[in-house]
Scaffold this active site. Structure first.
Site, PDB file in Angstrom:
ATOM      1  N   LYS A  18       0.860  -1.287  -0.156  1.00  0.00           N
ATOM      2  CA  LYS A  18       0.060   0.158  -0.040  1.00  0.00           C
ATOM      3  C   LYS A  18       0.770   1.247  -0.098  1.00  0.00           C
ATOM      4  O   LYS A  18       2.006   1.386   0.675  1.00  0.00           O
ATOM      5  CB  LYS A  18      -0.979  -0.085   1.242  1.00  0.00           C
ATOM      6  CG  LYS A  18      -2.050   0.946   1.225  1.00  0.00           C
ATOM      7  CD  LYS A  18      -2.800   0.482   2.645  1.00  0.00           C
ATOM      8  CE  LYS A  18      -3.932   1.663   2.695  1.00  0.00           C
ATOM      9  NZ  LYS A  18      -4.865   1.061   4.035  1.00  0.00           N
ATOM     10  N   SER A  53      -9.673  -1.759   7.216  1.00  0.00           N
ATOM     11  CA  SER A  53      -9.080  -1.470   5.811  1.00  0.00           C
ATOM     12  C   SER A  53      -8.163  -2.675   5.357  1.00  0.00           C
ATOM     13  O   SER A  53      -7.558  -2.564   4.256  1.00  0.00           O
ATOM     14  CB  SER A  53      -8.219  -0.303   6.100  1.00  0.00           C
ATOM     15  OG  SER A  53      -9.003   0.923   5.746  1.00  0.00           O
ATOM     16  N   SER A  70      -9.253   0.358   3.073  1.00  0.00           N
ATOM     17  CA  SER A  70      -8.731   1.176   1.995  1.00  0.00           C
ATOM     18  C   SER A  70      -7.419   0.575   1.396  1.00  0.00           C
ATOM     19  O   SER A  70      -7.081   1.090   0.346  1.00  0.00           O
ATOM     20  CB  SER A  70      -8.241   2.586   2.921  1.00  0.00           C
ATOM     21  OG  SER A  70      -7.249   2.033   4.053  1.00  0.00           O
TER      22      SER A  70
END
Lengths: 469, 68
Positions: free
Chosen positions: A80, A179, A155
């Site tokens: 990420k 997330s 996310s």
């Protein structure tokens, strides 16, 4: 041997260690799949192709020279885009930080480097890690590899989608309200957040100081066990990180569920749940019962308070973190993010402090209600079928607000409680999209959730399925 | 008719934080707070005088699995 992209992270690492495959072959395979298929998934923000091949060549040379490889030696990963690596742009999925170059490297990246993992680049994510769906107005929405146009979950959208698409073998996500677990659920992979404070957050973009967690998305519970052992533990650079010893999580994977008691709270987690989700969840409980676990449905009155307070903390902390940019650059946020951040400002300080102050007592109350005599709490990870990107797009239509917020209803409480929690695939809905099983345990009992998840995966094959791209 | 609570909330945000309402979605999100306020009102009286935020870390340590 199976096709390289079908190997799990631990299988790939062990194959490299045994000399059955080279790190270069694994990396080239990943790069080829990304080149062929990421055009429609959109999971990647930055691909460091040359660097990845150089890292792989170094691992292969080390093995040839008889040098020991780390436990992730030669395994390609991507992360990420919120983990800082000194000198490399870290966008945080945002326009505001599109050119941000950190001066430090995240401790978790240093630990993965030391374990021999290959870092191929960075992944798409919700802007500043602030949505549960996978929308991103700046880098393009990430699409579910199982069906184009559906949410990936957020996310850590690129982490979930990329693991599902078998673009790489492991990925860091982050989890403040779900997330990691949501993209794991929605993309049909495995994701775990540890106990609050278990993994260092040094060099990681903050969202909420009290609720942020670092953790992996991978194919299997065994992968998660190895990954978590490497990244967990106290870090002098993160004063909030726990000093509790980190056990050998893989050694705890016995496959045995005899004597394990699983509690299923009857409040909250099933409010408005879709039948297909409840059916898959019940089938998962049966699979665990067949393996020797006992299942107990019980009442957990503390959940209403937990759910109410959960919303306060991350909203208030996010509002504080972003205050300068909200004053000066609000137009540089996507609509859904600036609208969420705005909602944090009217929260009075005394309610924020009340939410923090009730956290310890409510954790004790929840453990007394749900975990007295029980080792595991099980819930559906997402109450409904996977929504489309369109029906949760606030930027396109503000009326989608409630559907957007509902996505993380079942994951958020475990951030407030700070408990180790994993999501594993447990079925598919009538449209062929994944369903997830969420398992939580007492603080620092990561070994427990990993062992139960692994035992479940020994008698099911949901985690082995991957989408036809 | 009850007064609309949003304008004073927005004025309060402007006063205390210097942040303007950025869009219609933000206005809707603020309206969504009314449900949360009801939930919080229902929790009044549960905070104990001695409760304080750092008790969370001690609860994490105290609530670990005991050796069986």
């Amino acid at each position: 041997m199976r096709a390289l992209h079908e190997l799990s992270m631990t299988e790939a690492a062990d194959a490299v260690a045994r000399g059955e495959v080279t790190a270069t072959a694994l990396t080239e395979g990943c790069l080829a799949r990304i080149a062929a298929h990421d055009g429609k998934v959109n999971s990647v923000i930055r691909l460091d192709r040359d660097s990845a091949l150089e890292q792989a060549a170094a691992v292969d040379a080390a093995r040839k020279a008889g040098k020991p490889l780390g436990p992730l030696g030669g395994v390609p990963m991507m992360h990420k885009d919120m983990y800082y690596r000194a000198g490399k742009v870290t966008t945080c999925g945002s326009k505001i930080r599109r050119d941000f170059v950190p001066k430090v490297t995240a401790t978790v990246l240093e630990k993965l480097d030391a374990a021999g993992a290959i870092d191929m680049g960075t992944l798409n994510m919700a802007e500043f890690a602030q949505n549960p769906t996978g929308h991103n107005a700046h880098f393009g929405h990430c699409h579910n590899p199982w069906q184009h146009g559906y949410c990936t979950g957020g996310s850590s959208s690129g982490s979930g989608a990329g693991i599902a698409a078998r673009f790489f073998y492991g990925a860091l996500g982050s989890d403040t309200g779900g997330s990691i677990r949501l993209p794991a659920t929605i993309c049909g992979v495995t994701g775990i957040k540890g106990t609050q404070t278990r993994v260092s957050r040094a060099g990681v973009m903050p969202l909420s100081f009290s609720a942020d967690n670092v953790g992996p998305l991978v194919q299997t519970a065994r992968d998660a066990a190895r990954f978590m052992r490497i990244i967990s533990g106290h870090d002098p650079r993160d004063a909030t990180s726990a000093r509790e010893a980190v056990p050998d999580y893989e050694a705890a994977l016995t496959g045995d569920l005899r004597g394990i008691s699983v509690a299923v709270p009857q409040e909250y987690f099933f409010d408005g749940a879709d039948d297909v989700v409840v059916k898959a969840f019940d089938a998962a409980l049966e699979a665990m019962r067949d393996r020797g676990a006992t299942i107990t449905r019980l009442s957990c009155p503390s959940l209403r308070a937990i759910a109410a307070y959960t919303a306060m903390i991350s909203r208030a902390e996010g509002a504080a973190i972003h205050a300068e940019w909200m004053r000066e650059r609000a137009a540089d946020y996507s609509i859904h993010l600036s609208s969420r951040l705005y909602g944090g400002y009217p929260i009075p300080a005394h309610l924020y402090i009340e939410a923090l102050s009730r956290r310890g007592p409510l954790l004790r109350q929840f453990c007394a209600e749900a975990m007295t005599g029980h080792h595991i709490v099980a819930t559906p990870a997402l109450r409904t079928r996977v929504p489309t990107l369109a029906e949760t797009d606030i930027d396109a239509d503000a009326a989608n607000w409630s559907r957007f917020m509902a996505v993380s209803a079942n994951t958020r409480p475990f951030n407030y409680l700070g408990l180790p929690t994993i999501s594993v695939p447990c079925g598919f809905d009538d449209r062929g999209l994944p369903i997830g099983l969420q398992l939580a345990a007492r603080p620092f009992a990561e070994a427990r959730v990993l062992a139960v998840a692994d035992a479940f995966q020994r008698v099911t094959d949901w985690h082995k399925r991957h989408p036809a791209l | 008719m009850k007064p609309d609570p949003l304008p004073p909330s927005m004025e309060s945000i402007r006063l205390w934080s210097g942040v303007e309402c950025p869009n219609e979605a933000a206005r809707l999100g603020l309206a969504d707070h009314l449900g949360l306020l009801k939930e919080l009102a229902a929790l009044r009286g549960t905070l104990v005088f001695e409760d304080e935020p750092s008790s969370f870390e001690s609860a994490l340590r105290a609530e670990q699995e005991k050796e069986s």
